[in-house]
Design a protein around this motif. Structure first.
Motif, PDB file in Angstrom:
ATOM      1  N   ILE A  39       2.911   3.518   8.501  1.00  0.00           N
ATOM      2  CA  ILE A  39       1.664   3.481   9.272  1.00  0.00           C
ATOM      3  C   ILE A  39       0.726   2.483   8.588  1.00  0.00           C
ATOM      4  O   ILE A  39       0.546   2.539   7.368  1.00  0.00           O
ATOM      5  CB  ILE A  39       1.013   4.878   9.334  1.00  0.00           C
ATOM      6  CG1 ILE A  39       1.946   5.875  10.022  1.00  0.00           C
ATOM      7  CG2 ILE A  39      -0.339   4.819  10.036  1.00  0.00           C
ATOM      8  CD1 ILE A  39       1.505   7.319   9.888  1.00  0.00           C
ATOM      9  N   PRO A  40       0.130   1.545   9.340  1.00  0.00           N
ATOM     10  CA  PRO A  40      -0.808   0.599   8.720  1.00  0.00           C
ATOM     11  C   PRO A  40      -1.914   1.336   7.969  1.00  0.00           C
ATOM     12  O   PRO A  40      -2.436   2.353   8.440  1.00  0.00           O
ATOM     13  CB  PRO A  40      -1.361  -0.184   9.905  1.00  0.00           C
ATOM     14  CG  PRO A  40      -0.277  -0.107  10.936  1.00  0.00           C
ATOM     15  CD  PRO A  40       0.312   1.274  10.766  1.00  0.00           C
ATOM     16  N   LEU A  41      -2.268   0.805   6.803  1.00  0.00           N
ATOM     17  CA  LEU A  41      -3.199   1.470   5.897  1.00  0.00           C
ATOM     18  C   LEU A  41      -4.395   0.577   5.601  1.00  0.00           C
ATOM     19  O   LEU A  41      -4.242  -0.593   5.265  1.00  0.00           O
ATOM     20  CB  LEU A  41      -2.481   1.812   4.586  1.00  0.00           C
ATOM     21  CG  LEU A  41      -3.316   2.347   3.431  1.00  0.00           C
ATOM     22  CD1 LEU A  41      -3.997   3.660   3.807  1.00  0.00           C
ATOM     23  CD2 LEU A  41      -2.437   2.520   2.202  1.00  0.00           C
ATOM     24  N   TYR A  42      -5.593   1.140   5.719  1.00  0.00           N
ATOM     25  CA  TYR A  42      -6.838   0.498   5.305  1.00  0.00           C
ATOM     26  C   TYR A  42      -7.312   1.296   4.101  1.00  0.00           C
ATOM     27  O   TYR A  42      -7.628   2.487   4.223  1.00  0.00           O
ATOM     28  CB  TYR A  42      -7.869   0.556   6.433  1.00  0.00           C
ATOM     29  CG  TYR A  42      -9.181  -0.112   6.103  1.00  0.00           C
ATOM     30  CD1 TYR A  42      -9.407  -1.438   6.445  1.00  0.00           C
ATOM     31  CD2 TYR A  42     -10.196   0.588   5.466  1.00  0.00           C
ATOM     32  CE1 TYR A  42     -10.624  -2.049   6.161  1.00  0.00           C
ATOM     33  CE2 TYR A  42     -11.409  -0.009   5.180  1.00  0.00           C
ATOM     34  CZ  TYR A  42     -11.617  -1.326   5.533  1.00  0.00           C
ATOM     35  OH  TYR A  42     -12.819  -1.923   5.237  1.00  0.00           O
ATOM     36  N   LEU A  43      -7.336   0.662   2.948  1.00  0.00           N
ATOM     37  CA  LEU A  43      -7.623   1.355   1.691  1.00  0.00           C
ATOM     38  C   LEU A  43      -8.908   0.844   1.077  1.00  0.00           C
ATOM     39  O   LEU A  43      -9.073  -0.357   0.863  1.00  0.00           O
ATOM     40  CB  LEU A  43      -6.449   1.141   0.723  1.00  0.00           C
ATOM     41  CG  LEU A  43      -6.490   1.833  -0.626  1.00  0.00           C
ATOM     42  CD1 LEU A  43      -6.605   3.339  -0.477  1.00  0.00           C
ATOM     43  CD2 LEU A  43      -5.237   1.474  -1.425  1.00  0.00           C
ATOM     44  N   GLU A  44      -9.824   1.765   0.819  1.00  0.00           N
ATOM     45  CA  GLU A  44     -11.078   1.404   0.152  1.00  0.00           C
ATOM     46  C   GLU A  44     -10.815   1.009  -1.296  1.00  0.00           C
ATOM     47  O   GLU A  44      -9.852   1.451  -1.908  1.00  0.00           O
ATOM     48  CB  GLU A  44     -12.039   2.607   0.174  1.00  0.00           C
ATOM     49  CG  GLU A  44     -12.629   2.901   1.522  1.00  0.00           C
ATOM     50  CD  GLU A  44     -13.752   1.971   1.903  1.00  0.00           C
ATOM     51  OE1 GLU A  44     -14.415   1.415   1.008  1.00  0.00           O
ATOM     52  OE2 GLU A  44     -13.969   1.797   3.105  1.00  0.00           O
ATOM     53  N   LYS A  45     -11.725   0.175  -1.838  1.00  0.00           N
ATOM     54  CA  LYS A  45     -11.677  -0.162  -3.250  1.00  0.00           C
ATOM     55  C   LYS A  45     -12.395   0.927  -4.028  1.00  0.00           C
ATOM     56  O   LYS A  45     -13.305   1.530  -3.486  1.00  0.00           O
ATOM     57  CB  LYS A  45     -12.403  -1.491  -3.513  1.00  0.00           C
ATOM     58  CG  LYS A  45     -11.650  -2.683  -3.110  1.00  0.00           C
ATOM     59  CD  LYS A  45     -12.298  -3.988  -3.510  1.00  0.00           C
ATOM     60  CE  LYS A  45     -13.660  -3.914  -4.109  1.00  0.00           C
ATOM     61  NZ  LYS A  45     -14.331  -5.137  -4.379  1.00  0.00           N
ATOM     62  N   PRO A  46     -12.045   1.147  -5.257  1.00  0.00           N
ATOM     63  CA  PRO A  46     -10.894   0.596  -5.962  1.00  0.00           C
ATOM     64  C   PRO A  46      -9.616   1.273  -5.479  1.00  0.00           C
ATOM     65  O   PRO A  46      -9.635   2.452  -5.123  1.00  0.00           O
ATOM     66  CB  PRO A  46     -11.162   0.941  -7.427  1.00  0.00           C
ATOM     67  CG  PRO A  46     -11.935   2.221  -7.362  1.00  0.00           C
ATOM     68  CD  PRO A  46     -12.778   2.111  -6.103  1.00  0.00           C
ATOM     69  N   VAL A  47      -8.534   0.534  -5.446  1.00  0.00           N
ATOM     70  CA  VAL A  47      -7.275   1.110  -4.979  1.00  0.00           C
ATOM     71  C   VAL A  47      -6.722   2.102  -5.990  1.00  0.00           C
ATOM     72  O   VAL A  47      -5.928   2.969  -5.632  1.00  0.00           O
ATOM     73  CB  VAL A  47      -6.233   0.025  -4.652  1.00  0.00           C
ATOM     74  CG1 VAL A  47      -6.735  -0.855  -3.513  1.00  0.00           C
ATOM     75  CG2 VAL A  47      -5.867  -0.804  -5.866  1.00  0.00           C
ATOM     76  N   ALA A  48      -7.123   1.970  -7.240  1.00  0.00           N
ATOM     77  CA  ALA A  48      -6.670   2.879  -8.302  1.00  0.00           C
ATOM     78  C   ALA A  48      -7.758   2.961  -9.367  1.00  0.00           C
ATOM     79  O   ALA A  48      -8.553   2.035  -9.520  1.00  0.00           O
ATOM     80  CB  ALA A  48      -5.371   2.375  -8.918  1.00  0.00           C
ATOM     81  N   THR A  49      -7.759   4.060 -10.113  1.00  0.00           N
ATOM     82  CA  THR A  49      -8.759   4.221 -11.172  1.00  0.00           C
ATOM     83  C   THR A  49      -8.133   4.223 -12.562  1.00  0.00           C
ATOM     84  O   THR A  49      -8.839   4.418 -13.550  1.00  0.00           O
ATOM     85  CB  THR A  49      -9.573   5.518 -10.972  1.00  0.00           C
ATOM     86  OG1 THR A  49      -8.676   6.623 -10.902  1.00  0.00           O
ATOM     87  CG2 THR A  49     -10.408   5.435  -9.704  1.00  0.00           C
ATOM     88  N   SER A  50      -6.828   4.019 -12.620  1.00  0.00           N
ATOM     89  CA  SER A  50      -6.165   3.888 -13.917  1.00  0.00           C
ATOM     90  C   SER A  50      -5.031   2.876 -13.766  1.00  0.00           C
ATOM     91  O   SER A  50      -4.551   2.622 -12.653  1.00  0.00           O
ATOM     92  CB  SER A  50      -5.587   5.228 -14.396  1.00  0.00           C
ATOM     93  OG  SER A  50      -4.473   5.606 -13.592  1.00  0.00           O
ATOM     94  N   TYR A  51      -4.623   2.326 -14.883  1.00  0.00           N
ATOM     95  CA  TYR A  51      -3.529   1.364 -14.855  1.00  0.00           C
ATOM     96  C   TYR A  51      -2.245   2.027 -14.362  1.00  0.00           C
ATOM     97  O   TYR A  51      -1.488   1.435 -13.589  1.00  0.00           O
ATOM     98  CB  TYR A  51      -3.318   0.759 -16.254  1.00  0.00           C
ATOM     99  CG  TYR A  51      -2.256  -0.310 -16.270  1.00  0.00           C
ATOM    100  CD1 TYR A  51      -2.535  -1.582 -15.768  1.00  0.00           C
ATOM    101  CD2 TYR A  51      -0.984  -0.043 -16.753  1.00  0.00           C
ATOM    102  CE1 TYR A  51      -1.556  -2.558 -15.759  1.00  0.00           C
ATOM    103  CE2 TYR A  51      -0.005  -1.025 -16.747  1.00  0.00           C
ATOM    104  CZ  TYR A  51      -0.297  -2.284 -16.254  1.00  0.00           C
ATOM    105  OH  TYR A  51       0.680  -3.252 -16.240  1.00  0.00           O
ATOM    106  N   GLU A  52      -2.039   3.266 -14.766  1.00  0.00           N
ATOM    107  CA  GLU A  52      -0.833   3.993 -14.346  1.00  0.00           C
ATOM    108  C   GLU A  52      -0.803   4.160 -12.821  1.00  0.00           C
ATOM    109  O   GLU A  52       0.228   3.951 -12.190  1.00  0.00           O
ATOM    110  CB  GLU A  52      -0.757   5.367 -15.029  1.00  0.00           C
ATOM    111  CG  GLU A  52      -0.511   5.299 -16.523  1.00  0.00           C
ATOM    112  CD  GLU A  52      -1.754   4.932 -17.338  1.00  0.00           C
ATOM    113  OE1 GLU A  52      -2.902   5.085 -16.839  1.00  0.00           O
ATOM    114  OE2 GLU A  52      -1.581   4.484 -18.481  1.00  0.00           O
ATOM    115  N   ASP A  53      -1.947   4.531 -12.246  1.00  0.00           N
ATOM    116  CA  ASP A  53      -2.008   4.666 -10.790  1.00  0.00           C
ATOM    117  C   ASP A  53      -1.800   3.324 -10.100  1.00  0.00           C
ATOM    118  O   ASP A  53      -1.146   3.243  -9.060  1.00  0.00           O
ATOM    119  CB  ASP A  53      -3.342   5.274 -10.355  1.00  0.00           C
ATOM    120  CG  ASP A  53      -3.366   6.785 -10.475  1.00  0.00           C
ATOM    121  OD1 ASP A  53      -2.306   7.385 -10.759  1.00  0.00           O
ATOM    122  OD2 ASP A  53      -4.447   7.365 -10.284  1.00  0.00           O
TER     123      ASP A  53
END
Length: 100
Positions: A39-53
Motif C-alpha cells: 500500500i502506498p505510504l506517506y511517512l512523516e519526518k523523522p522516519v526513525a528516531t534511532s539508528y537501529e530503527d
C-alpha cells in the motif's frame, strides 16, 4: 471508519494509501507494518528516531520496494519561523482563523 489497530485497518483492505503521522517514536514501527502490504505510504519526518530503527526501515524498504513519500514539513524552515515570530510579536494585530 475507525479501527482499533493498524493491523485491523490494513486487514479491512481497499486502502488507496496510508499516512503515518503518529508520535515520532512510532513512525518506524507503523511503517514496518505497512511496507509489506504494498500500500502506498506517506511517512512523516523523522522516519526513525534511532539508528537501529533507521536500518530496520531501510531493510524493509529494500525488501518490499513499496511506494513511499516522506513529508517535508515547513514548520521548522526559516521562512515559517520568521512568520511565527512576526505573528507572536503582535506587530500585525491578532491573527485568527475563520471557521466556515
Amino acid at each position: 471508519m475507525f479501527f482499533d489497530t493498524p493491523e485491523a485497518m490494513i486487514a479491512a483492505g481497499k486502502l488507496d494509501g496510508i499516512l503515518i503521522g503518529t508520535r515520532c517514536s512510532l513512525h518506524t514501527e507503523m511503517a514496518l507494518k505497512v511496507l509489506p502490504t504494498g500500500i502506498p505510504l506517506y511517512l512523516e519526518k523523522p522516519v526513525a528516531t534511532s539508528y537501529e530503527d533507521l536500518m530496520r526501515l531501510k531493510e524493509a524498504n529494500d525488501a518490499y520496494q513499496s511506494e513511499v513519500v516522506v513529508s517535508f514539513p515547513l514548520r521548522n524552515t526559516p521562512m515559517v519561523q520568521m512568520a511565527k515570530e512576526i505573528i507572536d510579536s503582535g506587530k500585525i494585530g491578532t491573527v485568527s482563523m475563520c471557521k466556515r
